[in-house]
Design a protein around this motif. Structure first.
Motif: not given
Length: 316
Positions: A260-285
């Motif tokens: 029920i929060s009011d969603p906003t998208a800012g710089v935090d939207i970059l965290i999955p792309i540049f932090v979480v996703y590379p971590l997933f790829l590192f684990i798979m690699a």
């Protein structure tokens, strides 16, 4: 190689044009039951409604089923095209291995499932004011059955279309890997532009959708198959539908929690792309021993006929 396999079958450009046309037509047909149900329930009032309001016209479980049915019809059409237009086994548009590796599928599924559950639990206990507990046994378990059966069909359609069929088709046409990776990722992300999340959070969220396309494309090329991407995408969407919903999301479900929060998208939207996703790829690699990233992501896709000709010439 995963892309190169398409050379072994009927891969003329006109066949891909025909195939894509058949798939698009099937998806449009698949939308008819949802449109009829909405019209029968809401009448002419649905004309001009915002998408988030249209999603509330039907019972959420019926809406979920009919929405996902569209993708199931598309998946059936895609398999038809692969088999009868290209005369290509489904296995070869799934993987370069001799058989589909379901262990990879479940690893991708489990990896994103653990992450999603952990992040949702952390945010719920950190910000309980942003959530309502929504557990209602009967509608929840009906939704769960629909989700478990239909969401993998939805995500499989998207993976087979973008990371399988189109990745191979574009790859054998342009004879490289980087162009199909970029094009399929951008188109995949771009098709999410009409999601209600974009209206609510702004165009910046498109970075997330396109970045997700690149993540799934990189998985496919590095692992020479769709298995990881199929499992990852299914796990992500299934857990999203089961754990949390909101009145501004594409999936309106009888989930465990309502945001029920009011969603906003800012710089935090970059965290999955540049932090979480590379971590997933590192684990798979690390798990699957990926090497030679440059060649696998940007290398050439050579016609095996050319390879054989050169080899025979060299031998003689």
């Amino acid at each position: 190689m995963f892309i190169k396999q398409a050379f072994n079958y009927q891969h003329s450009f006109w066949r891909y044009l025909l195939g894509v046309s058949i798939i698009i037509f099937a998806v449009i047909l698949g939308q008819i039951p949802l449109a009829i149900a909405m019209f029968m329930e809401g009448g002419m009032d649905i004309v001009g409604m915002e998408e988030t309001e249209m999603l509330k016209v039907l019972d959420s479980n019926l809406n979920l089923f009919l929405l996902l049915l569209t993708f199931a019809v598309g998946l059936f059409a895609l398999f038809f095209v692969v088999k009868y237009i290209h005369y290509q086994p489904i296995r070869t548009v799934t993987t370069s291995r001799k058989k589909i590796d379901w262990g990879r599928f479940f690893f991708g599924f489990g990896l994103v499932a653990i992450f999603s559950i952990s992040v949702t639990a952390f945010d719920y206990f950190s910000n309980p004011q942003d959530y309502l507990v929504n557990f209602q046994p009967e509608p929840f378990f009906i939704m769960l059955v629909i989700a478990v059966i239909m969401i993998p069909l939805q995500t499989s359609f998207e993976e087979y279309l973008f990371r399988g069929y189109l990745m191979q088709g574009i790859g054998v046409l342009v004879k490289n890997k980087w162009f199909p990776l970029i094009l399929t990722s951008v188109v995949f992300g771009g098709l999410h532009f009409f999601n209600p999340e974009v209206t609510k959070m702004g165009n910046i969220i498109m970075i997330y959708y396109i970045g997700t396309g690149f993540l799934l494309g990189i998985m496919t090329l590095m692992d020479e198959g769709l298995e990881l991407a199929l499992g990852f995408h299914a796990g992500n969407n299934l857990l999203t539908a089961v754990l949390v919903t909101a009145d501004w999301t594409a999936f309106q479900t009888n989930s465990l929690l309502i945001d029920i929060s009011d969603p906003t998208a800012g710089v935090d939207i970059l965290i999955p792309i540049f932090v979480v996703y590379p971590l997933f790829l590192f684990i798979m690699a690390k798990k699957y021993g990926w090497k030679d990233w440059k060649e696998k992501l940007t290398g050439k896709v050579e016609d095996p006929i050319v390879d054989n000709y050169i080899q025979n010439t060299d031998n003689s």
